[in-house]
Design an enzyme around this catalytic site. Structure first.
Site, PDB file in Angstrom:
ATOM      1  N   SER A 117       0.835  -1.192   0.000  1.00 37.75           N
ATOM      2  CA  SER A 117       0.000   0.000   0.000  1.00 37.75           C
ATOM      3  C   SER A 117       0.878   1.252   0.000  1.00 37.75           C
ATOM      4  O   SER A 117       1.677   1.454  -0.914  1.00 37.75           O
ATOM      5  CB  SER A 117      -0.954  -0.031   1.198  1.00 37.75           C
ATOM      6  OG  SER A 117      -1.947   0.965   1.095  1.00 37.75           O
ATOM      7  N   GLU A 214      -1.909  -3.200  -8.055  1.00 37.11           N
ATOM      8  CA  GLU A 214      -3.106  -3.466  -7.251  1.00 37.11           C
ATOM      9  C   GLU A 214      -3.544  -2.161  -6.615  1.00 37.11           C
ATOM     10  O   GLU A 214      -2.815  -1.172  -6.651  1.00 37.11           O
ATOM     11  CB  GLU A 214      -2.808  -4.528  -6.184  1.00 37.11           C
ATOM     12  CG  GLU A 214      -1.693  -4.158  -5.208  1.00 37.11           C
ATOM     13  CD  GLU A 214      -2.177  -3.411  -3.979  1.00 37.11           C
ATOM     14  OE1 GLU A 214      -3.355  -3.570  -3.586  1.00 37.11           O
ATOM     15  OE2 GLU A 214      -1.386  -2.646  -3.409  1.00 37.11           O
ATOM     16  N   HIS A 276      -4.379  -5.810  -1.367  1.00 39.96           N
ATOM     17  CA  HIS A 276      -5.259  -5.475  -0.254  1.00 39.96           C
ATOM     18  C   HIS A 276      -6.334  -6.523   0.013  1.00 39.96           C
ATOM     19  O   HIS A 276      -7.206  -6.304   0.856  1.00 39.96           O
ATOM     20  CB  HIS A 276      -5.950  -4.129  -0.512  1.00 39.96           C
ATOM     21  CG  HIS A 276      -5.061  -2.938  -0.356  1.00 39.96           C
ATOM     22  ND1 HIS A 276      -4.194  -2.528  -1.339  1.00 39.96           N
ATOM     23  CD2 HIS A 276      -4.913  -2.062   0.671  1.00 39.96           C
ATOM     24  CE1 HIS A 276      -3.554  -1.438  -0.932  1.00 39.96           C
ATOM     25  NE2 HIS A 276      -3.973  -1.138   0.278  1.00 39.96           N
TER      26      HIS A 276
END
Length: 308
Positions: A117, A214, A276
Site C-alpha cells: 500500500s 493493485e 489489499h
C-alpha cells in the site's frame, strides 16, 4: 532498463526485526497482536519509539514526519536489525521519505523491508537508493496479517524459507492477454505509483519490468486516470508484462486495464493474489522472473532473499 537488485539475507529464528509506522496510525491492540505473531516465529521484535504516536494536527498520520522518518532510519541503521516491517499503510510515507539519510542507510548491511500500500514509496526508495530487493507483503498490524493464516504463512516462508516461494500463483489467477515474458519485478499500489512519477526516488520507467499492480477502494474512472497518466508519462515504455493483484472494494478494474494496457501487446495476468485482499501472498520487487499468463504463474529466477 531495470536490473536485478541485491537480495538481503533470509531470516532465522532469533533474528531481530523492527516494527515501524511510516504512514498512518496503528491501533495498539493490532500492534500487540502483530508483534505476538512475529514472536511466535522465533523473532526478537523491536517496536520503534514513535510507532504509537499521533500527529498533533493530522489524525491520519502516525506521529510527525520527523518522528516517523527517525524511527525508520534508526531501525535500518541498527546492526542487530535484520528486517524492517511496517505496521500498516494508509498515507504519509511520501512526507517522510526525503527526511531519511539514504546515504547512511546505503552504508549499512542489507535488510529486508516488508509492507505494501503506502509503503510503495519506500519500496521505490529501497530499490533506487539502496539497490535492494524488498517484499510487498502483509503488514503486522493489518487484518490480512492478523486474520489470515494463509497470508502469514506465505510471508513466513518467504522470510525464512524463500526457496519454497519461488513459484507464485493464486486460485483466481487468469490470463487477460496470454503469453510469456521475462523481466524484473516492480510496481506496487497503482495510485501511489502514479503520484510518485517524477518525484523522489522513482524509476524513470518500468522498462525491462514485470509490472505488479493493485489498489483498494478506487472508482473505475480513477483507475483509468492513473493508468492514462502513467502511459502518457512514458512510465510503461519497455515494460515486458503486467501482473495484477487484488482490487479490493474497487469498481471492476480488469476491463480498464485491458482497454488501456492491452494495446502494449505484452502478457497480462489477472488476480495473482497480492495486495489489499483478504489473503494476500507476498511478492518481491527487484527479482528477475518469468511470467506465464496462460499458466497463471510468476516464477522467480532465484529466491527473493539470499542464503546466509
Amino acid at each position: 532498463m531495470l536490473r536485478p537488485l541485491t537480495s538481503p539475507p533470509h531470516l532465522r529464528p532469533g533474528d531481530t526485526v523492527a516494527v515501524v509506522a511510516p504512514s498512518g496510525p496503528v491501533p495498539a491492540d493490532r500492534l500487540d497482536d502483530g508483534v505476538r505473531h512475529l514472536r511466535d516465529w522465533g523473532l526478537d521484535v523491536q517496536v520503534m519509539p514513535h510507532v504509537l504516536d499521533q500527529h498533533p494536527g493530522r489524525a491520519y498520520l502516525a506521529g510527525t514526519d520527523e518522528a516517523r522518518a527517525a524511527d525508520f532510519q534508526e531501525a535500518w541503521l541498527d546492526p542487530d536489525v535484520r528486517a524492517v516491517v511496517a505496521a500498516r499503510g494508509g498515507y504519509g510515507a511520501a512526507r517522510m521519505v526525503d527526511l531519511v539519510d539514504w546515504d547512511a542507510l546505503a552504508a549499512t548491511d542489507p535488510k529486508v523491508l516488508v509492507g505494501y500500500s503506502d509503503c510503495t514509496v519506500l519500496h521505490q526508495a529501497v530499490a533506487n537508493r539502496l539497490g535492494l530487493v524488498s517484499l510487498h507483503g502483509p503488514m503486522s498490524g493489518t487484518m490480512s496479517f492478523l486474520k489470515s493464516e494463509l497470508s502469514r504463512e506465505h510471508l513466513r516462508r518467504t522470510l525464512f524459507e524463500p526457496g519454497s516461494t519461488q513459484v507464485l500463483t493464486g486460485p483466481d489467477a487468469h490470463p487477460l492477454v496470454g503469453g510469456t515474458a521475462r523481466g524484473i519485478t516492480t510496481g506496487g499500489c497503482l495510485s501511489l505509483l502514479t503520484t510518485s512519477v517524477g518525484v523522489g526516488p522513482t524509476s524513470p520507467s518500468a522498462a525491462g519490468g514485470l509490472v505488479l499492480l493493485e489498489d483498494i477502494e478506487e472508482k473505475a474512472y480513477r483507475i483509468d486516470s492513473f493508468l492514462t497518466h502513467l502511459l502518457r508519462s512514458g512510465w510503461f515504455d519497455g515494460a515486458t508484462g503486467i501482473v495484477l493483484g487484488s482490487w479490493q472494494d474497487c469498481e471492476p478494474a480488469e476491463p480498464v486495464v485491458l482497454d488501456l494496457l492491452g494495446p502494449l501487446g505484452i502478457p497480462i495476468l489477472g488476480e495473482l493474489g497480492f495486495g489489499h485482499g483478504p489473503d494476500p501472498i507476498t511478492v518481491p520487487f527487484g527479482v528477475a522472473a518469468e511470467l506465464d499468463a496462460d499458466a497463471g504463474t510468476l516464477t522467480l529466477d532465484h529466491p527473493a532473499l539470499a542464503p546466509l
